[in-house]
Design a protein around this motif. Structure first.
Motif, PDB file in Angstrom:
ATOM      1  N   GLY A 181      37.952  11.840  11.803  1.00 22.96           N
ATOM      2  CA  GLY A 181      37.370  10.410  11.736  1.00 22.96           C
ATOM      3  C   GLY A 181      35.418  10.376  11.637  1.00 22.96           C
ATOM      4  O   GLY A 181      35.286  11.518  12.337  1.00 22.96           O
ATOM      5  N   ASP A 182      35.175   9.454  12.045  1.00 23.53           N
ATOM      6  CA  ASP A 182      34.056   8.753  12.338  1.00 23.53           C
ATOM      7  C   ASP A 182      33.037   9.701  13.243  1.00 23.53           C
ATOM      8  O   ASP A 182      32.315  10.302  13.434  1.00 23.53           O
ATOM      9  CB  ASP A 182      33.806   7.349  12.318  1.00 23.53           C
ATOM     10  N   SER A 183      34.232   9.735  14.506  1.00 22.77           N
ATOM     11  CA  SER A 183      33.919  10.646  15.770  1.00 22.77           C
ATOM     12  C   SER A 183      34.646  11.581  15.875  1.00 22.77           C
ATOM     13  O   SER A 183      34.242  13.011  17.030  1.00 22.77           O
ATOM     14  CB  SER A 183      33.400   9.698  16.999  1.00 22.77           C
ATOM     15  N   SER A 184      35.969  11.748  15.460  1.00 23.20           N
ATOM     16  CA  SER A 184      36.552  13.109  16.296  1.00 23.20           C
ATOM     17  C   SER A 184      37.403  13.818  15.012  1.00 23.20           C
ATOM     18  O   SER A 184      36.960  13.039  13.779  1.00 23.20           O
ATOM     19  CB  SER A 184      37.657  11.702  17.228  1.00 23.20           C
TER      20      SER A 184
ATOM     21  N   ASP B 136      41.244  15.572  19.463  1.00 28.21           N
ATOM     22  CA  ASP B 136      40.159  15.342  19.351  1.00 28.21           C
ATOM     23  C   ASP B 136      39.990  17.189  20.064  1.00 28.21           C
ATOM     24  O   ASP B 136      39.433  17.197  21.339  1.00 28.21           O
ATOM     25  CB  ASP B 136      39.001  14.983  20.080  1.00 28.21           C
TER      26      ASP B 136
ATOM     27  N   ASN C 252      36.878  17.674  21.799  1.00 27.17           N
ATOM     28  CA  ASN C 252      35.986  17.066  23.279  1.00 27.17           C
ATOM     29  C   ASN C 252      37.675  17.135  24.100  1.00 27.17           C
ATOM     30  O   ASN C 252      37.714  16.350  24.874  1.00 27.17           O
ATOM     31  CB  ASN C 252      35.528  15.482  23.048  1.00 27.17           C
TER      32      ASN C 252
ATOM     33  N   VAL D  21      43.656   7.197  14.439  1.00 29.31           N
ATOM     34  CA  VAL D  21      42.133   7.610  14.459  1.00 29.31           C
ATOM     35  C   VAL D  21      41.049   7.005  15.473  1.00 29.31           C
ATOM     36  O   VAL D  21      40.591   7.598  15.429  1.00 29.31           O
ATOM     37  CB  VAL D  21      42.435   8.650  12.992  1.00 29.31           C
ATOM     38  N   LYS D  22      41.120   5.822  14.820  1.00 27.45           N
ATOM     39  CA  LYS D  22      39.970   4.999  15.274  1.00 27.45           C
ATOM     40  C   LYS D  22      40.313   4.468  16.247  1.00 27.45           C
ATOM     41  O   LYS D  22      38.866   4.687  17.560  1.00 27.45           O
ATOM     42  CB  LYS D  22      40.641   3.418  14.069  1.00 27.45           C
TER      43      LYS D  22
ATOM     44  N   LEU E  11      41.112   6.607  18.402  1.00 26.22           N
ATOM     45  CA  LEU E  11      40.296   8.073  19.285  1.00 26.22           C
ATOM     46  C   LEU E  11      39.357   7.930  18.451  1.00 26.22           C
ATOM     47  O   LEU E  11      38.550   8.536  19.837  1.00 26.22           O
ATOM     48  CB  LEU E  11      40.785   9.401  18.420  1.00 26.22           C
ATOM     49  N   ASP E  12      38.583   7.919  17.736  1.00 26.49           N
ATOM     50  CA  ASP E  12      37.190   7.702  17.642  1.00 26.49           C
ATOM     51  C   ASP E  12      36.201   7.021  18.348  1.00 26.49           C
ATOM     52  O   ASP E  12      35.122   7.112  18.698  1.00 26.49           O
ATOM     53  CB  ASP E  12      36.745   6.498  16.364  1.00 26.49           C
TER      54      ASP E  12
ATOM     55  N   VAL F  20      35.956   8.839  21.955  1.00 27.71           N
ATOM     56  CA  VAL F  20      35.327   9.788  21.568  1.00 27.71           C
ATOM     57  C   VAL F  20      33.573  10.075  21.834  1.00 27.71           C
ATOM     58  O   VAL F  20      32.901  10.419  22.262  1.00 27.71           O
ATOM     59  CB  VAL F  20      35.377  10.703  20.275  1.00 27.71           C
ATOM     60  N   SER F  21      33.786   8.689  20.891  1.00 27.31           N
ATOM     61  CA  SER F  21      32.253   7.545  20.858  1.00 27.31           C
ATOM     62  C   SER F  21      31.639   7.212  22.295  1.00 27.31           C
ATOM     63  O   SER F  21      30.776   7.759  23.263  1.00 27.31           O
ATOM     64  CB  SER F  21      31.516   6.028  20.303  1.00 27.31           C
TER      65      SER F  21
ATOM     66  N   ARG G 262      32.493   8.526  25.616  1.00 29.81           N
ATOM     67  CA  ARG G 262      32.368   9.993  25.487  1.00 29.81           C
ATOM     68  C   ARG G 262      31.710  10.406  25.905  1.00 29.81           C
ATOM     69  O   ARG G 262      30.722  10.948  26.528  1.00 29.81           O
ATOM     70  CB  ARG G 262      33.859  10.547  25.440  1.00 29.81           C
ATOM     71  N   ARG G 263      30.995  10.572  24.352  1.00 30.17           N
ATOM     72  CA  ARG G 263      30.192  10.673  24.143  1.00 30.17           C
ATOM     73  C   ARG G 263      28.465  10.231  24.687  1.00 30.17           C
ATOM     74  O   ARG G 263      27.750  10.665  25.209  1.00 30.17           O
ATOM     75  CB  ARG G 263      29.369  11.242  22.603  1.00 30.17           C
TER      76      ARG G 263
END
Lengths: 164, 434
Positions: free
Chosen positions: A97-100, A136, A139, B31-32, B34-35, B38-39, B41-42
């Motif tokens: 994905g974009d981040s994952s 993911d 992470n 996935v979106k 999850l993105d 993740v963002s 978290r980062r």
């Protein structure tokens, strides 16, 4: 780098599977139990192991998501040119994905039907629910849950059409 | 059969409106989601890169010189970093090349380096690069009038509060022996006439010698017929001054390589540029012309060139504006100067606009604190404002009290007509800075 290796391995598996499945039509073409399907967004190879049961290998890919899995069909019955079915499927997923980025699984249940335009050609529609679990890998973050799905496609039966 | 098909189609259409198409469509939704996780978290755990230094091999450049900039940075999370630079430098990762473009005047450029981690979190820092200009080496080979006709030269630093010149004047004046005849005016060196000013019979001619050196000759009452903008030769006749119309003629030299001591040079931008980059015209002559000219200078003491920039940070001496003003937006009544006399280099003068009801140039009492010694530590200082006019020379016309209340901030009050030696500040006091 690690992801590249993973992708490479995955591609090898897909290629091997497709190669194996590619020879099946020639072996079973005369049996009229084998079909190849084009679905959005992928292809499937189905073999009816019993009058009411079919097994299908599917490969799907869209937007850096690749799904490789199998579906089992149970044919509920047919009337005229329509055959109704239900079934379940289990798939493995790799995605970016974009981040994952990572992998996962999908377990689906579905119900649908096939409408035979010709003896060897049918339109297939189904809908159902998929329980999807994603991880993911960098992470260790997961995302799981159900999603309603619907699908469309076409099947071509070798040997003149599905036995009814 | 038709019923089955119809039901299937209707259900399917309904499903397609709200459900995901294909298993991959459903996975895309996940996935979106999850993105986003993740963002988040980062964002929560990621740290911005830290720039430890941004250095230049040299921070002052002349002409079209170049310098190498180096940015040192690290990421607390160990993430890979990318370096981006402002458009005025040529980037090469952690290093970049800054090239001066040969500005005709000194300017300060700012180069910026931005360091970004793989998650898009960035930090930046700046470095100032001075593009400097050297004092011109052009030699004037001709004075701008016949030296033999010159009575005297008033150097830089005269004031004329009644005429609006509170601050030391950035040009020299030439007075002639014979005030009943016209005196020819000449170009001091070869160059290009860039402007001919005509203000109701009073003319001025601007000549550019190099990109960083120009002069303006003013107070001309005649312009040479046919004179136009374009090349001009050294000694070429430009016009004349008729002393009975304008009592003197004047010469400005603006050299962008000149360094003046104004505390905030930017307060002398635009209209103040001739002051900010002013340099004595006499410095551009070699002997014997130089010696002949300095012999005409009407000043007792050094420097014979006079000066316009008396400012010393933390001291009273120099130019002051009403708080926040500059040369372009202040009137004479909002300016004040504590300087040394243009004709007698050891005589202290206070040049005041009409801010306190007293306009003029005044001497101060004998023994008064020298302007360059008065600081914040001195406290309040009183100056008697003494007339410089021959009719009442030395007579006290008022009293000024001053107190530095900051490094470059001063409280001032004038008591017009007072003959006292000191006074206390009242609400009429004004604040000046520079």
């Amino acid at each position: 780098m690690r992801q590249k290796k993973k992708n490479s391995k995955f591609l090898k598996i897909i290629t091997l599977l497709l190669s194996m499945l590619a020879v099946v039509p020639f072996s079973y073409a005369e049996s009229q139990e084998f079909s190849i399907g084009v679905y959005y967004p992928g292809i499937g190879f189905k073999y009816n192991i019993a009058p009411k049961i079919g097994l299908e290998a599917r490969v799907q890919s869209e937007d850096k998501i690749t799904v490789l899995g199998a579906r089992g069909y149970y044919y509920l019955g047919d009337k005229s040119n329509v055959t109704l079915f239900t079934g379940a499927g289990l798939h493995t997923i790799t995605f970016k994905g974009d981040s994952s980025e990572g992998n996962g699984t999908a377990l689906e249940g579905f119900i649908g039907g096939e409408y035979f335009i010709m003896d060897s050609l049918s339109l297939q529609m189904d809908m159902g629910m998929a329980i999807i679990s994603l991880l993911d890998t960098d992470n260790s973050i997961t995302e799981s849950g159900g999603e309603f799905t619907y699908g469309i496609g076409m099947n071509w039966y070798f040997g003149g059409g599905m036995k009814k | 059969m038709r019923k089955i098909l119809t039901v299937l189609l209707v259900t399917f259409l309904f499903a397609s409106a709200i459900w995901a198409l294909g298993l991959t469509g459903a996975i895309k939704n996940k996935v979106k989601a999850l993105d986003e996780k993740v963002s988040e978290r980062r964002t929560a755990s990621n740290h911005a890169p830290i720039i430890t230094s941004l250095t230049a091999a040299t921070t002052t450049l002349y002409n079209s010189e170049s310098t190498t900039l180096t940015c040192a940075a690290y990421d607390p999370d160990g993430d890979p970093l990318t370096y981006t630079w402002s458009p005025n430098v040529t980037s090469n990762g952690q290093q970049a090349t800054f090239k001066a473009w040969g500005s005709y005047l000194p300017i300060v450029s700012v180069a910026t380096c931005t360091v970004t981690d793989i998650y898009g979190i960035s930090t930046n820092t700046n470095i100032k690069i001075m593009q400097d200009v050297l004092v011109s080496t052009v030699i004037f080979t001709s004075f701008f009038c016949n030296i033999s006709e010159v009575k005297n030269i008033t150097p830089l630093g005269a004031v004329n509060p009644e005429g609006g010149h509170i601050f030391p004047i950035d040009h020299i004046y030439v007075y002639f022996n014979d005030t009943s005849t016209a005196h020819d005016i000449y170009a001091p060196a070869a160059g290009t006439i860039t402007y001919i000013q005509d203000e109701s019979g009073e003319y001025g001619v601007s000549i550019k010698f190099t990109d960083s050196l120009k002069c303006t000759i003013g107070h001309m009452t005649k312009i040479e017929p046919g004179l136009t903008t374009g090349p001009v030769n050294a000694g070429q006749k430009l016009g004349a001054n008729e002393p009975w119309l304008i009592g003197n003629t004047e010469l400005y030299v603006t050299d962008y390589g000149s360094k003046t001591n104004f505390i905030t040079p930017d307060r002398y931008s635009m209209n103040g540029e001739t002051t900010r980059y002013c340099r004595s015209p006499l410095k551009y002559y070699n002997d014997p012309l130089s010696a002949q000219l300095y012999a005409k200078v009407n000043r007792v003491g050094e420097p014979k060139d006079g000066r316009v920039d008396y400012d010393i940070s933390g001291k009273l001496i120099g130019n002051w504006f009403i708080e926040g003003k500059n040369i372009n937006n202040s009137t004479a009544s909002e300016q004040l100067a504590f300087i040394y006399d243009v004709f007698f280099s050891t005589v202290m003068d206070i040049s005041s606009g009409n801010g306190f009801g007293m306009t003029g140039l005044y001497n101060v009492q004998s023994g008064a604190a020298s302007f360059e010694t008065v600081s914040q530590a001195t406290g309040k200082v009183s100056y008697k404002l003494l007339s410089i006019n021959s009719g009442d020379l030395g007579q006290q016309k008022g009293l000024m009290i001053v107190e530095l209340i900051g490094e470059n901030k001063v409280r001032v009050e004038v008591f017009a007509g007072s003959t006292e030696s000191t006074a206390d500040f009242t609400s009429n006091a004004k604040i000046y800075d520079r």
